[in-house]
Design an enzyme around this catalytic site. Structure first.
Site, mmCIF file in Angstrom:
data_model
loop_
_atom_site.group_PDB
_atom_site.id
_atom_site.type_symbol
_atom_site.label_atom_id
_atom_site.label_comp_id
_atom_site.label_asym_id
_atom_site.label_seq_id
_atom_site.Cartn_x
_atom_site.Cartn_y
_atom_site.Cartn_z
ATOM 1 N N SER A 20 -46.350 -9.048 19.625
ATOM 2 C CA SER A 20 -47.024 -9.669 18.281
ATOM 3 C C SER A 20 -48.433 -9.956 18.767
ATOM 4 O O SER A 20 -49.472 -9.471 18.234
ATOM 5 C CB SER A 20 -46.321 -10.620 17.524
ATOM 6 O OG SER A 20 -44.974 -10.449 17.258
ATOM 7 N N ARG A 24 -52.203 -8.113 18.157
ATOM 8 C CA ARG A 24 -53.173 -8.861 17.302
ATOM 9 C C ARG A 24 -54.501 -9.193 18.237
ATOM 10 O O ARG A 24 -55.506 -9.004 17.720
ATOM 11 C CB ARG A 24 -52.885 -10.239 16.874
ATOM 12 C CG ARG A 24 -51.795 -10.222 15.755
ATOM 13 C CD ARG A 24 -50.854 -11.329 15.593
ATOM 14 N NE ARG A 24 -50.122 -11.238 14.484
ATOM 15 C CZ ARG A 24 -48.757 -10.732 14.385
ATOM 16 N NH1 ARG A 24 -48.343 -9.953 15.127
ATOM 17 N NH2 ARG A 24 -48.191 -10.553 13.116
ATOM 18 N N SER A 175 -42.484 -12.127 5.629
ATOM 19 C CA SER A 175 -43.043 -11.444 6.578
ATOM 20 C C SER A 175 -44.217 -11.543 7.247
ATOM 21 O O SER A 175 -45.126 -11.484 6.368
ATOM 22 C CB SER A 175 -42.762 -9.897 6.037
ATOM 23 O OG SER A 175 -43.537 -8.908 6.902
ATOM 24 N N GLN A 177 -45.731 -9.447 8.853
ATOM 25 C CA GLN A 177 -46.577 -8.273 9.011
ATOM 26 C C GLN A 177 -47.429 -8.155 7.547
ATOM 27 O O GLN A 177 -48.444 -7.547 7.487
ATOM 28 C CB GLN A 177 -45.711 -7.000 9.045
ATOM 29 C CG GLN A 177 -45.275 -7.042 10.570
ATOM 30 C CD GLN A 177 -44.321 -5.757 10.946
ATOM 31 O OE1 GLN A 177 -44.205 -5.123 10.208
ATOM 32 N NE2 GLN A 177 -43.604 -5.600 12.146
ATOM 33 N N ASP A 323 -35.882 -10.997 15.051
ATOM 34 C CA ASP A 323 -35.934 -10.054 15.953
ATOM 35 C C ASP A 323 -34.601 -10.228 17.098
ATOM 36 O O ASP A 323 -34.192 -9.428 17.849
ATOM 37 C CB ASP A 323 -37.084 -9.620 16.787
ATOM 38 C CG ASP A 323 -38.046 -8.921 15.842
ATOM 39 O OD1 ASP A 323 -37.809 -8.403 14.882
ATOM 40 O OD2 ASP A 323 -39.347 -9.081 16.156
ATOM 41 N N LYS A 350 -35.685 -2.877 9.826
ATOM 42 C CA LYS A 350 -35.885 -2.781 11.060
ATOM 43 C C LYS A 350 -36.232 -1.445 11.464
ATOM 44 O O LYS A 350 -35.859 -0.368 11.006
ATOM 45 C CB LYS A 350 -35.343 -3.866 12.125
ATOM 46 C CG LYS A 350 -35.581 -5.230 11.571
ATOM 47 C CD LYS A 350 -37.010 -5.652 11.382
ATOM 48 C CE LYS A 350 -37.088 -7.203 10.940
ATOM 49 N NZ LYS A 350 -38.703 -7.565 10.566
ATOM 50 N N ARG A 354 -30.006 -2.942 11.456
ATOM 51 C CA ARG A 354 -29.476 -3.650 12.520
ATOM 52 C C ARG A 354 -28.275 -4.546 12.188
ATOM 53 O O ARG A 354 -27.629 -4.779 13.394
ATOM 54 C CB ARG A 354 -30.729 -4.820 13.249
ATOM 55 C CG ARG A 354 -31.795 -4.055 13.987
ATOM 56 C CD ARG A 354 -32.690 -4.931 14.624
ATOM 57 N NE ARG A 354 -33.603 -4.227 15.359
ATOM 58 C CZ ARG A 354 -34.980 -4.537 15.729
ATOM 59 N NH1 ARG A 354 -35.323 -5.781 15.100
ATOM 60 N NH2 ARG A 354 -35.768 -4.071 16.175
ATOM 61 N N ARG A 396 -34.337 -3.070 20.513
ATOM 62 C CA ARG A 396 -33.606 -4.259 20.553
ATOM 63 C C ARG A 396 -32.179 -4.183 20.757
ATOM 64 O O ARG A 396 -31.421 -5.166 21.205
ATOM 65 C CB ARG A 396 -34.130 -5.236 19.551
ATOM 66 C CG ARG A 396 -35.517 -5.489 19.492
ATOM 67 C CD ARG A 396 -35.921 -6.940 19.197
ATOM 68 N NE ARG A 396 -37.396 -6.914 19.005
ATOM 69 C CZ ARG A 396 -38.433 -7.301 20.153
ATOM 70 N NH1 ARG A 396 -37.652 -7.415 21.176
ATOM 71 N NH2 ARG A 396 -39.541 -7.257 19.996
HETATM 72 C C1 S3P Z 1 -43.849 -8.741 13.649
HETATM 73 C C2 S3P Z 1 -43.186 -9.453 12.522
HETATM 74 C C3 S3P Z 1 -41.880 -9.237 12.289
HETATM 75 C C4 S3P Z 1 -41.063 -8.562 13.513
HETATM 76 C C5 S3P Z 1 -41.669 -7.487 14.149
HETATM 77 C C6 S3P Z 1 -43.084 -8.076 14.781
HETATM 78 C C7 S3P Z 1 -45.190 -9.129 14.017
HETATM 79 O O1 S3P Z 1 -41.585 -8.296 11.187
HETATM 80 O O2 S3P Z 1 -39.699 -8.234 13.192
HETATM 81 O O3 S3P Z 1 -41.026 -7.069 15.372
HETATM 82 O O4 S3P Z 1 -45.718 -8.938 14.843
HETATM 83 O O5 S3P Z 1 -45.835 -9.621 13.044
HETATM 84 P P1 S3P Z 1 -41.596 -8.573 9.710
HETATM 85 O O6 S3P Z 1 -43.048 -9.008 9.486
HETATM 86 O O7 S3P Z 1 -41.442 -7.357 9.095
HETATM 87 O O8 S3P Z 1 -40.490 -9.516 9.646
#
Ligand code: S3P
Length: 436
Positions: A20, A24, A175, A177, A323, A350, A354, A396
């Site tokens: 992550s 970024r 989330s 994301q 995750d 995902k 999962r 994973r």
């Molecule tokens: C992530 C947020 C998570 C995670 C993904 C990475 C990120 O997803 O499952 O592996 O880097 O912001 P979600 O935002 O869909 O929960």
């Protein structure tokens, strides 16, 4: 790939950079002014997809793969060029959802796509808030999935994107994301943008944007960002990924006589649910050498084989271990009694479903596990045996079953095991080095 019962695990391991945070660092570095130098950058396929997308938009990025260091020559908030081609994010949901926030503020239209798995994952969760901010964004097949087109110049001059509307978005899902997509679009808005989520998801975007000079305010599950900051390139040393460390935590706990030190692991409280849950199950995990790395807390984890008991895992802790649920399901097979995992419907969207994939494969190995609407129930203590396991090309899942195989009688064959390349290319080698 074939795996056999093995162990114990002993020694030290350095975990590769957080996925992550690596994503970024490239994204925010690209829209900052000046140079961003990233060390311990994750060389997984997902993060390489992010680098490729920004290269296609004219950002110079130098990646020294052997040294895991990356230099990004940022061009400011409005410095990206229209890509010549469709942007392809491969398997990476983080790339797709976060980059869409940035692209919404540019002055060119762009089409985004990815692999077969990502073309099935829901994108309405970003299309809805971006639409409210005034962005014209359309799924090409009309199914709310990728590929989709973002056209920030729609109805306006093709040289200048109009400012997006600052909104207060109440996200229906916890989330990071979605939150990050809206916050990044908020950089290009006419006024402050706020996101409220039902439970706090990982906050790496907020921490990093602040380090680069943006103005953000977090109160509980609500964060507000001011538009048009001057972002300035900087040095980022990426902490080791706790989501990758999770497989070694599990192995250390379940394989008798193991004792390992997992070095330099990010323990941000929005990510450390696996440590809290394992400790509640009775795990012996010690945190040592805790330091702050650019706002992100980092520690060594000393893990040893433990007698575990089943627990309930639900509610607000879920986003902080989302995750890690596949590997927690494996751990629960070696705990005494029942483990109930609830409030985790997000697992269905995902890289694979999962819930189903873990339940099918663990059942095939002899575990007592059932799927529920929002999680799974595991009655620990049944011995596992080797069989053929389908990873569904989900990194994973493959790593979870490599760990389960250490405790299974006979051979475990994992289909498409090479998919670990997405987040941890050296995983099998690192695991082998710890095995005595
Ligand atoms: C992530 C947020 C998570 C995670 C993904 C990475 C990120 O997803 O499952 O592996 O880097 O912001 P979600 O935002 O869909 O929960």
């Amino acid at each position: 790939m074939i795996f056999n019962k093995k162990g114990p695990l002993k020694g030290d391991i350095n975990i590769p950079g957080d996925k992550s945070i690596s994503h970024r660092a490239v994204m925010i570095g690209a829209i900052a002014n000046g140079t961003t130098e990233i060390t311990n950058f994750l060389q997984g396929a997902d993060c390489l997809s992010t680098i490729n997308c920004f290269r296609q938009m004219g950002i110079d990025i130098f990646n020294d793969t052997a040294a895991a260091s990356v230099i990004v020559k940022g061009k400011g908030l409005h410095g990206l060029n229209k890509p010549k081609d469709v942007l392809d994010v491969g398997n990476s949901g983080t790339t797709m959802r976060l980059i869409s926030g940035i692209l919404s503020g540019q002055n060119f239209p762009v089409t985004i796509t990815g692999d077969e798995s990502i073309q099935k994952r829901p994108m309405d969760r970003i299309m809805t808030p971006l639409g409210k901010m005034g962005v014209d964004i359309k799924s090409i097949h009309g199914n709310d999935c990728a590929p989709f087109i973002i056209n920030p110049t729609y109805g306006h001059s093709h040289t200048q994107a109009t400012k997006l509307k600052g909104i207060h978005y109440n996200s229906p899902v916890a989330s990071a994301q979605v939150k990050s997509c809206v916050l990044l679009a908020g950089l290009y808005a006419d006024k402050a943008t706020t996101v409220t989520e039902p439970a706090l998801s990982r906050n790496h975007t907020e921490l990093m944007l602040k380090e680069f000079g943006a103005s953000l305010l977090t109160k509980g599950n609500t964060v507000t960002i001011d538009p048009a900051p001057v972002l300035t390139g900087r040095k980022i040393n990426v902490p080791g990924d706790i989501s990758s460390a999770a497989y070694f935590i599990a192995a250390g706990l379940i394989v008798p006589n193991s004792e390992i030190r997992i070095k330099n692991v990010g323990i941000n409280p929005t990510r450390d649910g696996i440590i809290k849950v394992c400790k509640s199950m009775g795990a012996k995990i010690r945190l040592e050498n805790i330091i702050d790395q650019g706002g992100e807390p980092v520690a060594d984890l000393v893990v040893s084989h433990s007698e575990l008991k089943g627990i309930e895992i639900s509610g607000h802790i879920i986003p902080s271990l989302i995750d890690e649920i596949p590997i927690i399901a494996v751990i629960a097979c070696f705990a005494k009694g029942k483990t109930v995992i609830k409030d985790a419907t997000e697992l269905k969207v995902k890289e694979s479903n999962r819930i189903d994939v873990m339940v099918d494969n663990l059942s095939a190995m002899g575990a007592d596990i059932i799927a529920t609407d929002d999680g799974m129930i595991i009655n620990g203590g049944k011995p596992l045996h080797g069989t053929v396991v389908d990873s569904k090309y989900d990194h994973r899942i493959a790593m979870s079953f490599a760990i389960a195989s250490l405790m299974a009688d006979g051979e475990t064959k994992i289909k498409d095991a090479e998919c670990v390349n997405i987040s941890y290319p050296e995983f099998y080698k690192d695991l082998e080095e710890l095995i005595q």
